[in-house]
Structure formats: structure tokens, C-alpha cells
Design a protein around this motif. Structure first.
Motif, PDB file in Angstrom:
ATOM      1  N   GLN A 131     -25.442 -32.294 -17.468  1.00 51.96           N
ATOM      2  CA  GLN A 131     -26.137 -31.048 -17.145  1.00 51.96           C
ATOM      3  C   GLN A 131     -27.611 -31.093 -17.510  1.00 51.96           C
ATOM      4  OE1 GLN A 131     -24.902 -28.186 -15.743  1.00 51.96           O
ATOM      5  NE2 GLN A 131     -22.925 -29.178 -15.467  1.00 51.96           N
ATOM      6  N   THR A 132     -28.407 -30.362 -16.741  1.00 49.10           N
ATOM      7  CA  THR A 132     -29.786 -30.045 -17.098  1.00 49.10           C
ATOM      8  C   THR A 132     -30.001 -28.591 -16.675  1.00 49.10           C
ATOM      9  OG1 THR A 132     -30.821 -30.634 -14.971  1.00 49.10           O
ATOM     10  CG2 THR A 132     -30.554 -32.407 -16.608  1.00 49.10           C
ATOM     11  N   MET A 133     -31.141 -28.039 -16.963  1.00 52.72           N
ATOM     12  CA  MET A 133     -31.425 -26.671 -16.562  1.00 52.72           C
ATOM     13  C   MET A 133     -31.849 -26.571 -15.104  1.00 52.72           C
ATOM     14  SD  MET A 133     -33.040 -24.810 -19.890  1.00 52.72           S
ATOM     15  CE  MET A 133     -34.619 -25.573 -19.708  1.00 52.72           C
ATOM     16  N   PHE A 134     -31.986 -27.711 -14.427  1.00 53.42           N
ATOM     17  CA  PHE A 134     -32.388 -27.712 -13.028  1.00 53.42           C
ATOM     18  C   PHE A 134     -31.220 -28.123 -12.145  1.00 53.42           C
ATOM     19  CE2 PHE A 134     -36.327 -28.131 -15.298  1.00 53.42           C
ATOM     20  CZ  PHE A 134     -37.205 -27.353 -14.564  1.00 53.42           C
ATOM     21  N   ASP A 135     -30.977 -27.346 -11.105  1.00 54.21           N
ATOM     22  CA  ASP A 135     -29.925 -27.648 -10.155  1.00 54.21           C
ATOM     23  C   ASP A 135     -30.279 -28.922  -9.387  1.00 54.21           C
ATOM     24  OD1 ASP A 135     -27.533 -27.152  -8.801  1.00 54.21           O
ATOM     25  OD2 ASP A 135     -28.582 -26.134  -7.164  1.00 54.21           O
ATOM     26  N   GLY A 136     -29.363 -29.881  -9.376  1.00 55.43           N
ATOM     27  CA  GLY A 136     -29.584 -31.125  -8.653  1.00 55.43           C
ATOM     28  C   GLY A 136     -30.184 -32.245  -9.482  1.00 55.43           C
ATOM     29  N   ILE A 137     -30.719 -31.927 -10.644  1.00 53.02           N
ATOM     30  CA  ILE A 137     -31.234 -32.959 -11.552  1.00 53.02           C
ATOM     31  C   ILE A 137     -30.175 -33.182 -12.620  1.00 53.02           C
ATOM     32  CG2 ILE A 137     -33.011 -33.583 -13.226  1.00 53.02           C
ATOM     33  CD1 ILE A 137     -35.000 -31.953 -11.619  1.00 53.02           C
ATOM     34  N   ARG A 138     -29.778 -34.428 -12.764  1.00 54.38           N
ATOM     35  CA  ARG A 138     -28.722 -34.765 -13.720  1.00 54.38           C
ATOM     36  C   ARG A 138     -29.259 -35.700 -14.795  1.00 54.38           C
ATOM     37  NH1 ARG A 138     -26.335 -35.466  -8.575  1.00 54.38           N
ATOM     38  NH2 ARG A 138     -24.942 -33.754  -8.086  1.00 54.38           N
ATOM     39  N   GLN A 139     -28.555 -35.703 -15.905  1.00 56.48           N
ATOM     40  CA  GLN A 139     -28.875 -36.606 -17.007  1.00 56.48           C
ATOM     41  C   GLN A 139     -27.758 -37.640 -17.106  1.00 56.48           C
ATOM     42  OE1 GLN A 139     -29.841 -36.337 -21.749  1.00 56.48           O
ATOM     43  NE2 GLN A 139     -29.319 -34.486 -20.713  1.00 56.48           N
ATOM     44  N   LEU A 140     -28.123 -38.902 -17.139  1.00 51.85           N
ATOM     45  CA  LEU A 140     -27.114 -39.944 -17.298  1.00 51.85           C
ATOM     46  C   LEU A 140     -26.562 -39.840 -18.718  1.00 51.85           C
ATOM     47  CD1 LEU A 140     -25.929 -42.295 -15.627  1.00 51.85           C
ATOM     48  CD2 LEU A 140     -27.566 -43.786 -16.756  1.00 51.85           C
ATOM     49  N   PRO A 141     -25.228 -39.725 -18.875  1.00 48.35           N
ATOM     50  CA  PRO A 141     -24.664 -39.596 -20.222  1.00 48.35           C
ATOM     51  C   PRO A 141     -24.922 -40.854 -21.063  1.00 48.35           C
ATOM     52  CG  PRO A 141     -23.060 -38.928 -18.561  1.00 48.35           C
ATOM     53  CD  PRO A 141     -24.203 -39.569 -17.836  1.00 48.35           C
ATOM     54  N   PRO A 142     -24.956 -40.711 -22.388  1.00 46.16           N
ATOM     55  CA  PRO A 142     -25.145 -41.875 -23.260  1.00 46.16           C
ATOM     56  C   PRO A 142     -24.099 -42.948 -23.000  1.00 46.16           C
ATOM     57  CG  PRO A 142     -25.295 -39.846 -24.524  1.00 46.16           C
ATOM     58  CD  PRO A 142     -24.837 -39.470 -23.148  1.00 46.16           C
ATOM     59  N   GLY A 143     -24.545 -44.208 -23.001  1.00 46.54           N
ATOM     60  CA  GLY A 143     -23.638 -45.332 -22.819  1.00 46.54           C
ATOM     61  C   GLY A 143     -23.121 -45.512 -21.409  1.00 46.54           C
ATOM     62  N   HIS A 144     -23.739 -44.868 -20.442  1.00 43.64           N
ATOM     63  CA  HIS A 144     -23.284 -44.961 -19.059  1.00 43.64           C
ATOM     64  C   HIS A 144     -24.310 -45.702 -18.200  1.00 43.64           C
ATOM     65  CE1 HIS A 144     -20.386 -42.000 -20.340  1.00 43.64           C
ATOM     66  NE2 HIS A 144     -19.767 -42.130 -19.181  1.00 43.64           N
ATOM     67  N   PHE A 145     -23.859 -46.076 -17.016  1.00 42.16           N
ATOM     68  CA  PHE A 145     -24.771 -46.689 -16.053  1.00 42.16           C
ATOM     69  C   PHE A 145     -24.548 -46.071 -14.688  1.00 42.16           C
ATOM     70  CE2 PHE A 145     -20.963 -49.285 -15.845  1.00 42.16           C
ATOM     71  CZ  PHE A 145     -20.784 -49.476 -14.477  1.00 42.16           C
ATOM     72  N   LEU A 146     -25.521 -46.240 -13.821  1.00 40.93           N
ATOM     73  CA  LEU A 146     -25.465 -45.719 -12.465  1.00 40.93           C
ATOM     74  C   LEU A 146     -25.902 -46.848 -11.536  1.00 40.93           C
ATOM     75  CD1 LEU A 146     -26.661 -42.330 -11.256  1.00 40.93           C
ATOM     76  CD2 LEU A 146     -27.636 -44.328 -10.176  1.00 40.93           C
ATOM     77  N   THR A 147     -25.150 -47.057 -10.462  1.00 47.34           N
ATOM     78  CA  THR A 147     -25.507 -48.048  -9.463  1.00 47.34           C
ATOM     79  C   THR A 147     -25.805 -47.332  -8.159  1.00 47.34           C
ATOM     80  OG1 THR A 147     -24.029 -49.646 -10.486  1.00 47.34           O
ATOM     81  CG2 THR A 147     -24.754 -50.137  -8.263  1.00 47.34           C
ATOM     82  N   TRP A 148     -26.940 -47.646  -7.557  1.00 48.81           N
ATOM     83  CA  TRP A 148     -27.364 -47.026  -6.309  1.00 48.81           C
ATOM     84  C   TRP A 148     -27.533 -48.135  -5.282  1.00 48.81           C
ATOM     85  CZ3 TRP A 148     -27.995 -42.175  -4.529  1.00 48.81           C
ATOM     86  CH2 TRP A 148     -28.780 -41.977  -3.397  1.00 48.81           C
ATOM     87  N   GLU A 149     -26.740 -48.072  -4.222  1.00 47.43           N
ATOM     88  CA  GLU A 149     -26.781 -49.136  -3.217  1.00 47.43           C
ATOM     89  C   GLU A 149     -26.731 -48.537  -1.827  1.00 47.43           C
ATOM     90  OE1 GLU A 149     -24.489 -53.356  -2.363  1.00 47.43           O
ATOM     91  OE2 GLU A 149     -23.610 -51.903  -3.708  1.00 47.43           O
ATOM     92  N   GLN A 150     -27.746 -48.768  -1.040  1.00 48.30           N
ATOM     93  CA  GLN A 150     -27.825 -48.305   0.343  1.00 48.30           C
ATOM     94  C   GLN A 150     -27.517 -46.818   0.465  1.00 48.30           C
ATOM     95  OE1 GLN A 150     -25.278 -50.859   2.635  1.00 48.30           O
ATOM     96  NE2 GLN A 150     -26.429 -52.694   2.085  1.00 48.30           N
ATOM     97  N   GLY A 151     -28.115 -46.027  -0.406  1.00 42.77           N
ATOM     98  CA  GLY A 151     -27.937 -44.588  -0.377  1.00 42.77           C
ATOM     99  C   GLY A 151     -26.594 -44.137  -0.862  1.00 42.77           C
TER     100      GLY A 151
END
Length: 92
Positions: free
Chosen positions: A72-92
Motif C-alpha cells: 500500500q501507499t497513499m496514492f492509488d496505483g502506486i505500490r511499494q515492493l514489500p521487503p525481501g521481494h522482487f518484481l520481474t517486468w517482461e514485455q509489459g
């Protein structure tokens, strides 16, 4: 303490990661099939296409606990990556 991004040009893949303790924040949003990320929300808000809408749940957490727990963040659509996590972004 770390948050980092690695771009794999061959696979056209972005890898984002955050330290397990969560000291260094990493915020991200998806706008117009693009991924924007930064260690502060104000970095994301530099892009005029990022919506500036309040997230009621994130605002509630902030006003109650003085922080909004990830993702969660205070802005709709903006997220915070949780501690110890990763995110992979591939071709949208």
C-alpha cells in the motif's frame, strides 16, 4: 540496505529487488504499458502521466499507524515492493 534494478537487454526483462529488512523503499507503478519505479514516490510523480488519486486504504493506514504497509501507499496505483521481494517486468 538495498533496492536495485537490473535490465536484461537480451530478454527485454527488468528485475527489481528490495532488501529483506525493508530499509530501502522501492515504489513502482504501471502507466500506459510502462513501468516506472523509484526509491521515493515524488520521483514517480515527476511523470505527468502518473495519476494523483488518493488510495483510501493507504491513507487510513497512514493516519492510523503513521505508515502504509507494503504494498500500500497513499496514492492509488502506486505500490511499494514489500521487503525481501522482487518484481520481474517482461514485455509489459
Amino acid at each position: 540496505m538495498f533496492a536495485f534494478a537490473v535490465w536484461d537487454k537480451k530478454r527485454a526483462r527488468l528485475f527489481l529487488a528490495r532488501d529483506p529488512v525493508g530499509i530501502k523503499p522501492l515504489y513502482w507503478t504501471e502507466v500506459s504499458e510502462r513501468l516506472l519505479f523509484g526509491s521515493e514516490i515524488k520521483a514517480l510523480l515527476q511523470d505527468e502521466t502518473v495519476p494523483r488519486r488518493v488510495n483510501p486504504e493507504g491513507l487510513h493506514h497512514y493516519l492510523t499507524y503513521l505508515y502504509a504497509p507494503a504494498p500500500q501507499t497513499m496514492f492509488d496505483g502506486i505500490r511499494q515492493l514489500p521487503p525481501g521481494h522482487f518484481l520481474t517486468w517482461e514485455q509489459g
